[in-house]
Design a protein around this motif. Structure first.
Motif, PDB file in Angstrom:
ATOM      1  N   GLU A  12     -27.355 -20.951  36.458  1.00 29.92           N
ATOM      2  CA  GLU A  12     -27.696 -21.505  35.136  1.00 29.92           C
ATOM      3  C   GLU A  12     -27.229 -22.947  35.036  1.00 29.92           C
ATOM      4  O   GLU A  12     -27.966 -23.821  34.572  1.00 29.92           O
ATOM      5  CB  GLU A  12     -27.031 -20.684  34.027  1.00 29.92           C
ATOM      6  CG  GLU A  12     -27.743 -19.404  33.663  1.00 29.92           C
ATOM      7  CD  GLU A  12     -27.087 -18.722  32.478  1.00 29.92           C
ATOM      8  OE1 GLU A  12     -26.900 -19.380  31.446  1.00 29.92           O
ATOM      9  OE2 GLU A  12     -26.743 -17.534  32.597  1.00 29.92           O
ATOM     10  N   ILE A  13     -25.992 -23.192  35.447  1.00 27.87           N
ATOM     11  CA  ILE A  13     -25.430 -24.538  35.350  1.00 27.87           C
ATOM     12  C   ILE A  13     -26.182 -25.512  36.256  1.00 27.87           C
ATOM     13  O   ILE A  13     -26.477 -26.645  35.873  1.00 27.87           O
ATOM     14  CB  ILE A  13     -23.930 -24.516  35.705  1.00 27.87           C
ATOM     15  CG1 ILE A  13     -23.158 -23.714  34.652  1.00 27.87           C
ATOM     16  CG2 ILE A  13     -23.377 -25.934  35.799  1.00 27.87           C
ATOM     17  CD1 ILE A  13     -21.698 -23.515  34.981  1.00 27.87           C
ATOM     18  N   LEU A  16     -29.497 -26.210  34.548  1.00 28.45           N
ATOM     19  CA  LEU A  16     -29.280 -27.098  33.402  1.00 28.45           C
ATOM     20  C   LEU A  16     -29.049 -28.522  33.880  1.00 28.45           C
ATOM     21  O   LEU A  16     -29.636 -29.469  33.336  1.00 28.45           O
ATOM     22  CB  LEU A  16     -28.072 -26.610  32.589  1.00 28.45           C
ATOM     23  CG  LEU A  16     -27.590 -27.561  31.487  1.00 28.45           C
ATOM     24  CD1 LEU A  16     -28.624 -27.654  30.372  1.00 28.45           C
ATOM     25  CD2 LEU A  16     -26.246 -27.102  30.921  1.00 28.45           C
ATOM     26  N   LEU A  46     -24.081 -32.491  27.457  1.00 30.42           N
ATOM     27  CA  LEU A  46     -24.981 -31.336  27.365  1.00 30.42           C
ATOM     28  C   LEU A  46     -24.381 -30.110  28.057  1.00 30.42           C
ATOM     29  O   LEU A  46     -24.536 -28.982  27.572  1.00 30.42           O
ATOM     30  CB  LEU A  46     -26.339 -31.682  27.981  1.00 30.42           C
ATOM     31  CG  LEU A  46     -27.182 -32.691  27.188  1.00 30.42           C
ATOM     32  CD1 LEU A  46     -28.451 -33.035  27.952  1.00 30.42           C
ATOM     33  CD2 LEU A  46     -27.530 -32.149  25.804  1.00 30.42           C
ATOM     34  N   ALA A  47     -23.686 -30.331  29.166  1.00 30.54           N
ATOM     35  CA  ALA A  47     -23.024 -29.208  29.845  1.00 30.54           C
ATOM     36  C   ALA A  47     -21.921 -28.628  28.965  1.00 30.54           C
ATOM     37  O   ALA A  47     -21.753 -27.399  28.871  1.00 30.54           O
ATOM     38  CB  ALA A  47     -22.446 -29.681  31.176  1.00 30.54           C
ATOM     39  N   LYS A  49     -21.757 -28.705  25.658  1.00 30.29           N
ATOM     40  CA  LYS A  49     -22.377 -27.996  24.532  1.00 30.29           C
ATOM     41  C   LYS A  49     -22.972 -26.666  24.979  1.00 30.29           C
ATOM     42  O   LYS A  49     -22.932 -25.671  24.248  1.00 30.29           O
ATOM     43  CB  LYS A  49     -23.455 -28.868  23.903  1.00 30.29           C
ATOM     44  CG  LYS A  49     -22.934 -30.111  23.215  1.00 30.29           C
ATOM     45  CD  LYS A  49     -21.997 -29.783  22.055  1.00 30.29           C
ATOM     46  CE  LYS A  49     -22.743 -29.153  20.891  1.00 30.29           C
ATOM     47  NZ  LYS A  49     -21.846 -28.901  19.736  1.00 30.29           N
ATOM     48  N   TYR A  50     -23.520 -26.643  26.169  1.00 32.95           N
ATOM     49  CA  TYR A  50     -24.107 -25.406  26.697  1.00 32.95           C
ATOM     50  C   TYR A  50     -23.025 -24.348  26.854  1.00 32.95           C
ATOM     51  O   TYR A  50     -23.208 -23.189  26.456  1.00 32.95           O
ATOM     52  CB  TYR A  50     -24.773 -25.690  28.049  1.00 32.95           C
ATOM     53  CG  TYR A  50     -25.515 -24.501  28.623  1.00 32.95           C
ATOM     54  CD1 TYR A  50     -26.823 -24.234  28.232  1.00 32.95           C
ATOM     55  CD2 TYR A  50     -24.910 -23.657  29.548  1.00 32.95           C
ATOM     56  CE1 TYR A  50     -27.508 -23.149  28.759  1.00 32.95           C
ATOM     57  CE2 TYR A  50     -25.588 -22.568  30.073  1.00 32.95           C
ATOM     58  CZ  TYR A  50     -26.886 -22.324  29.668  1.00 32.95           C
ATOM     59  OH  TYR A  50     -27.561 -21.224  30.187  1.00 32.95           O
ATOM     60  N   THR A  53     -21.788 -23.019  23.546  1.00 26.35           N
ATOM     61  CA  THR A  53     -22.759 -22.165  22.866  1.00 26.35           C
ATOM     62  C   THR A  53     -22.886 -20.793  23.514  1.00 26.35           C
ATOM     63  O   THR A  53     -22.870 -19.764  22.823  1.00 26.35           O
ATOM     64  CB  THR A  53     -24.143 -22.850  22.845  1.00 26.35           C
ATOM     65  OG1 THR A  53     -24.029 -24.123  22.205  1.00 26.35           O
ATOM     66  CG2 THR A  53     -25.147 -21.995  22.086  1.00 26.35           C
ATOM     67  N   PHE A  54     -22.978 -20.763  24.839  1.00 23.12           N
ATOM     68  CA  PHE A  54     -23.304 -19.504  25.517  1.00 23.12           C
ATOM     69  C   PHE A  54     -22.115 -18.842  26.223  1.00 23.12           C
ATOM     70  O   PHE A  54     -22.134 -17.634  26.444  1.00 23.12           O
ATOM     71  CB  PHE A  54     -24.433 -19.740  26.526  1.00 23.12           C
ATOM     72  CG  PHE A  54     -25.715 -20.197  25.885  1.00 23.12           C
ATOM     73  CD1 PHE A  54     -26.499 -19.307  25.165  1.00 23.12           C
ATOM     74  CD2 PHE A  54     -26.124 -21.523  25.977  1.00 23.12           C
ATOM     75  CE1 PHE A  54     -27.677 -19.716  24.564  1.00 23.12           C
ATOM     76  CE2 PHE A  54     -27.303 -21.947  25.375  1.00 23.12           C
ATOM     77  CZ  PHE A  54     -28.079 -21.035  24.658  1.00 23.12           C
ATOM     78  N   ASN A  81     -14.522 -25.817  29.504  1.00 22.61           N
ATOM     79  CA  ASN A  81     -14.739 -27.198  29.098  1.00 22.61           C
ATOM     80  C   ASN A  81     -13.472 -28.043  29.167  1.00 22.61           C
ATOM     81  O   ASN A  81     -13.547 -29.260  29.349  1.00 22.61           O
ATOM     82  CB  ASN A  81     -15.325 -27.251  27.688  1.00 22.61           C
ATOM     83  CG  ASN A  81     -16.814 -26.972  27.690  1.00 22.61           C
ATOM     84  OD1 ASN A  81     -17.470 -27.100  28.712  1.00 22.61           O
ATOM     85  ND2 ASN A  81     -17.352 -26.569  26.552  1.00 22.61           N
TER      86      ASN A  81
END
Length: 257
Positions: A12-13, A16, A46-47, A49-50, A53-54, A81
């Motif tokens: 996924e990463i 992304l 963006l990483a 925030k991803y 979120t998930f 993070n």
């Protein structure tokens, strides 16, 4: 099953990162030698925030957090993070700090690949936290057609309900890292009085957190030049701290509480 979940997250990463890099690099036409921090900072932002979120509970060390050898150490408790913060601040601990607006050709190898992009991503996360998610989303929606750092700065200034000039005049260009200290001065029947000792970034707003059982119960932003705090004794917290979690890069956060 555990290994399968790790492989899925890794894929996924990677997906992304590939998508974000291609989309941003193709649409944000900036000088990649001198304005690289904007492009690379958006990749990392963006990483961040991803993951927020998930995978908000994902740890920096992954499966290694269960190892008894690591459990006594703070690294085992870091979120995924917070790992960005650890690597961004490595340049400070190695005495290799370089301002974000340093031309790419002048960056040392570690800062070019890791330190500077991570620091830029955290800078965008800091801006979002300070000006508000709604205001920062306006920036993201309108940033791609821009062709210069000056235009990006003007866009952020226009979208922000708060004064953020210090970010562009200090954070980007300061040639020494930030270091803070929270010092208790005195107390009255109703209040504690603290002093914020700042080294570098004197005109930047700082976030103050109230923590109870190691969890944040309340947060507030301090004025850019705030140096004295009056904290009510009745506040529901075990202690207070400044510049915690995904905050500004700093030499040593142990003095911040």
């Amino acid at each position: 099953k555990s290994q399968k979940r790790i492989d899925e997250l890794t894929n996924e990463i990677k997906l992304l990162k590939a998508f974000a890099n291609n989309y941003i690099d193709s649409n944000l036409i900036l000088d990649q030698r001198n304005e690289h921090w904007i492009i690379e900072g958006l990749h990392v932002y963006l990483a961040i925030k991803y993951m927020e979120t998930f995978y908000p509970d994902k740890k920096f060390v992954g499966r290694l957090q269960t190892m008894k050898l690591l459990q006594p150490y703070a690294v085992s408790k870091l979120s995924f993070n917070e790992g960005f913060q650890v690597f961004a601040e490595q340049m400070l601990r190695a005495n290799n700090y370089q301002p974000l607006n340093t031309p790419k050709i002048d960056l040392i190898r570690f800062n070019e690949r890791i330190g500077s992009p991570y620091m830029a991503g955290l800078a965008f996360r800091y801006l979002e936290s300070y000006i508000g998610t709604g205001a920062f989303e306006k920036v993201l929606k309108n940033i791609l057609p821009l062709t210069s750092a000056a235009a990006v700065e003007a866009l952020i200034q226009a979208a922000s309900p708060k004064d953020i000039r210090g970010f562009f005049t200090i954070y980007l260009k300061k040639n020494r890292p930030l270091d803070l200290k929270l010092k208790r001065l005195s107390s009255t029947a109703s209040d504690y009085r603290f002093e914020i000792q700042r080294q570098g970034f004197e005109a930047l707003p700082l976030k103050l957190d109230y923590l109870k059982k190691k969890k944040t119960t309340k947060s507030q932003w301090l004025a850019p030049n705030a140096t004295v705090l009056n904290i009510p004794k009745k506040v529901d917290a075990d202690y207070i701290a400044i510049n915690t979690a995904l905050g500004l890069h700093e030499v040593n956060k142990r003095k911040n509480r």
